[in-house]
Design a protein around this motif. Structure first.
Motif, mmCIF file in Angstrom:
data_model
loop_
_atom_site.group_PDB
_atom_site.id
_atom_site.type_symbol
_atom_site.label_atom_id
_atom_site.label_comp_id
_atom_site.label_asym_id
_atom_site.label_seq_id
_atom_site.Cartn_x
_atom_site.Cartn_y
_atom_site.Cartn_z
ATOM 1 N N SER A 1 -2.853 53.899 -15.971
ATOM 2 C CA SER A 1 -2.183 54.118 -14.684
ATOM 3 C C SER A 1 -1.391 52.892 -14.260
ATOM 4 C CB SER A 1 -3.217 54.483 -13.614
ATOM 5 O OG SER A 1 -3.917 55.659 -13.957
ATOM 6 N N LEU A 2 -2.022 51.729 -14.326
ATOM 7 C CA LEU A 2 -1.310 50.499 -13.964
ATOM 8 C C LEU A 2 -0.142 50.229 -14.906
ATOM 9 C CD1 LEU A 2 -4.335 48.145 -13.131
ATOM 10 C CD2 LEU A 2 -2.774 49.245 -11.516
ATOM 11 N N ALA A 3 -0.331 50.529 -16.190
ATOM 12 C CA ALA A 3 0.735 50.287 -17.163
ATOM 13 C C ALA A 3 1.928 51.205 -16.918
ATOM 14 C CB ALA A 3 0.202 50.490 -18.579
ATOM 15 N N CYS A 4 1.676 52.437 -16.517
ATOM 16 C CA CYS A 4 2.781 53.354 -16.220
ATOM 17 C C CYS A 4 3.605 52.839 -15.046
ATOM 18 C CB CYS A 4 2.238 54.744 -15.912
ATOM 19 S SG CYS A 4 1.599 55.625 -17.345
ATOM 20 N N LEU A 5 2.928 52.386 -14.002
ATOM 21 C CA LEU A 5 3.646 51.873 -12.836
ATOM 22 C C LEU A 5 4.407 50.595 -13.176
ATOM 23 C CD1 LEU A 5 0.871 52.466 -10.157
ATOM 24 C CD2 LEU A 5 2.990 53.757 -10.407
ATOM 25 N N ALA A 6 3.713 49.673 -13.845
ATOM 26 C CA ALA A 6 4.363 48.410 -14.204
ATOM 27 C C ALA A 6 5.471 48.627 -15.229
ATOM 28 C CB ALA A 6 3.332 47.419 -14.743
ATOM 29 N N GLY A 7 5.237 49.497 -16.200
ATOM 30 C CA GLY A 7 6.249 49.766 -17.198
ATOM 31 C C GLY A 7 7.492 50.416 -16.602
ATOM 32 N N SER B 1 13.133 40.534 -14.266
ATOM 33 C CA SER B 1 12.482 41.621 -14.994
ATOM 34 C C SER B 1 12.073 41.180 -16.394
ATOM 35 C CB SER B 1 13.419 42.830 -15.077
ATOM 36 O OG SER B 1 13.702 43.335 -13.792
ATOM 37 N N ILE B 2 12.991 40.511 -17.102
ATOM 38 C CA ILE B 2 12.688 40.071 -18.465
ATOM 39 C C ILE B 2 11.598 38.991 -18.472
ATOM 40 C CG2 ILE B 2 13.634 39.039 -20.549
ATOM 41 C CD1 ILE B 2 14.501 41.915 -20.020
ATOM 42 N N LEU C 1 5.906 37.776 -19.632
ATOM 43 C CA LEU C 1 4.594 37.321 -19.187
ATOM 44 C C LEU C 1 3.515 38.311 -19.597
ATOM 45 C CD1 LEU C 1 3.100 35.127 -17.557
ATOM 46 C CD2 LEU C 1 3.470 36.524 -15.518
ATOM 47 N N PHE C 2 3.811 39.601 -19.460
ATOM 48 C CA PHE C 2 2.861 40.619 -19.916
ATOM 49 C C PHE C 2 2.646 40.517 -21.419
ATOM 50 C CE2 PHE C 2 3.800 42.692 -15.853
ATOM 51 C CZ PHE C 2 2.565 43.223 -15.521
ATOM 52 N N VAL C 3 3.741 40.300 -22.149
ATOM 53 C CA VAL C 3 3.639 40.211 -23.604
ATOM 54 C C VAL C 3 2.856 38.965 -24.019
ATOM 55 C CG1 VAL C 3 4.960 39.975 -25.748
ATOM 56 C CG2 VAL C 3 5.783 41.493 -23.928
ATOM 57 N N ALA C 4 3.104 37.844 -23.340
ATOM 58 C CA ALA C 4 2.439 36.588 -23.703
ATOM 59 C C ALA C 4 0.928 36.683 -23.535
ATOM 60 C CB ALA C 4 2.994 35.440 -22.852
ATOM 61 N N PHE D 1 -1.121 44.921 -22.807
ATOM 62 C CA PHE D 1 -0.688 45.691 -23.981
ATOM 63 C C PHE D 1 -0.166 47.058 -23.570
ATOM 64 C CE2 PHE D 1 -1.899 49.011 -27.033
ATOM 65 C CZ PHE D 1 -1.071 48.670 -28.083
ATOM 66 N N CYS D 2 -0.847 47.706 -22.634
ATOM 67 C CA CYS D 2 -0.413 49.031 -22.182
ATOM 68 C C CYS D 2 0.958 48.965 -21.515
ATOM 69 C CB CYS D 2 -1.438 49.614 -21.209
ATOM 70 S SG CYS D 2 -3.047 49.962 -21.931
ATOM 71 N N THR D 3 1.201 47.912 -20.739
ATOM 72 C CA THR D 3 2.501 47.753 -20.087
ATOM 73 C C THR D 3 3.601 47.554 -21.114
ATOM 74 O OG1 THR D 3 1.437 46.803 -18.130
ATOM 75 C CG2 THR D 3 3.796 46.398 -18.411
ATOM 76 N N LEU D 4 3.345 46.742 -22.122
ATOM 77 C CA LEU D 4 4.303 46.563 -23.215
ATOM 78 C C LEU D 4 4.621 47.899 -23.869
ATOM 79 C CD1 LEU D 4 5.846 44.928 -25.406
ATOM 80 C CD2 LEU D 4 3.636 44.625 -26.558
ATOM 81 N N PHE D 5 3.604 48.687 -24.112
ATOM 82 C CA PHE D 5 3.748 49.991 -24.758
ATOM 83 C C PHE D 5 4.586 50.930 -23.898
ATOM 84 C CE2 PHE D 5 2.349 54.055 -26.449
ATOM 85 C CZ PHE D 5 2.177 53.793 -27.798
ATOM 86 N N MET D 6 4.209 51.071 -22.613
ATOM 87 C CA MET D 6 4.860 52.033 -21.733
ATOM 88 C C MET D 6 6.273 51.595 -21.360
ATOM 89 S SD MET D 6 2.920 54.544 -21.594
ATOM 90 C CE MET D 6 4.090 55.388 -20.536
ATOM 91 N N ARG D 7 6.486 50.310 -21.161
ATOM 92 C CA ARG D 7 7.822 49.844 -20.789
ATOM 93 C C ARG D 7 8.836 50.180 -21.864
ATOM 94 N NH1 ARG D 7 11.886 46.105 -22.816
ATOM 95 N NH2 ARG D 7 13.127 45.413 -21.011
ATOM 96 N N ASN D 8 8.469 50.012 -23.120
ATOM 97 C CA ASN D 8 9.399 50.300 -24.207
ATOM 98 C C ASN D 8 9.721 51.788 -24.298
ATOM 99 O OD1 ASN D 8 9.546 47.614 -24.921
ATOM 100 N ND2 ASN D 8 7.904 47.754 -26.424
#
Length: 288
Positions: free
Chosen positions: A93-99, A115-116, A121-124, A164-171
């Motif tokens: 849920s958090l990753a969907c919103l952040a992504g 944004s970048i 920061l999420f990726v690091a 990791f979830c944010t990285l996944f969903m953002r892409n």
């Protein structure tokens, strides 16, 4: 250049393929077969040295029932579900919103787009070795009063998996046609409705794939389950299995039975979401 399909290969390649695939599959399944055979054999077979031979008796129901009757395996399994299911829901849920925010919006800061940098920061965070966080995380959990509870595992797993979830969903969200969102905005649709009714249905396969991955990661975790719990009331099955080891003797048949039961939920989760899982992994693969 892609490899030639096996149906279009020569007869020799097809014969070799049909022979080697079952052999490779058997080798891959051999450890699971060995664990299963150990879980249904009597303890006398193991103590007498009959570890890899044919069991003298088959105690399928007896051994598996004994795991629940003589150990706290049922409580450990319940604890695993109490930790894994809320963590998956919270992280995804958090990753969907952040992504969505990182993929769609520009974050202004003194004329710069953050944004970048925020995304990096999420990726690091995914590259930080979690072993070095063991001591501060345990001390922090004790200070806030959640040590040795399922809440400790839920909170810290959610924190570590959200990156990791944010990285996944953002892409995945970034790969969607931005014209859909622009069209909805022109029609006067609010941002949350765009997110809920436009974006989420389109990334449903990605959500299924992510849920299966995170469920498997959390369910199979042993490190944090050992660090953040110290009693049977909060231990998941991965850490609770250690209680089956005695001081002088380990009952390998019960230990193997518990290990197989612990492996069943992730397998069921995968087969339930198999169609969406495969579609989620390939979604956007042809995006330029």
């Amino acid at each position: 250049m892609f490899p030639t399909q096996i149906q279009k290969s020569s007869t020799g390649w097809q014969i070799g393929y049909n022979v080697l695939v079952p052999v490779a599959l058997f080798i891959w399944l051999l450890p699971l077969i060995a664990i299963f055979m150990t879980s249904i054999r009597p303890e006398t077979d193991i103590t007498s040295g009959n570890v890899f031979g044919w069991p003298t008796d088959f105690l399928l129901i007896e051994n598996y029932a004994q795991v629940f009757r003589e150990t706290k395996a049922l409580q450990y399994l319940i604890n695993s579900f109490l930790v894994t299911v809320p963590t998956v829901i919270l992280s995804v849920s958090l990753a969907c919103l952040a992504g969505y925010a990182l993929a769609i919006y520009k974050v202004p800061f003194f004329g710069k787009n953050l944004s970048i940098p925020l995304f990096m920061l999420f990726v690091a965070g995914n590259f930080v070795p979690f072993q070095i966080l063991m001591v501060p995380v345990r001390e922090f959990s004790e200070n806030i009063g959640v040590y040795n509870t399922v809440w400790a595992l839920i909170l810290f797993h959610s924190a570590f998996q959200t990156g990791f979830c944010t990285l996944f969903m953002r892409n995945f969200i970034k790969a969607l046609p931005f014209e859909l969102i622009e069209s909805a905005r022109i029609e006067g649709v609010g941002e949350f409705k765009i997110f809920w009714h436009v974006v989420l249905p389109l990334v449903r396969p990605a959500l299924a794939a992510l849920a299966v991955l995170i469920f498997t990661f959390i369910w199979n975790d042993f490190f944090w389950a050992t660090v953040l719990t110290n009693g049977d009331e909060a231990k998941p099955i991965t850490a609770g299995m250690e209680s089956l080891k005695g001081q002088y003797l380990t009952r390998y048949s019960l230990y193997s039975a518990a290990a197989l039961m612990a492996a069943i939920p992730p397998v069921i989760m995968f087969f339930i979401a198999q169609k969406h899982f495969i579609a989620g992994l390939t979604l956007g693969a042809t995006k330029g």
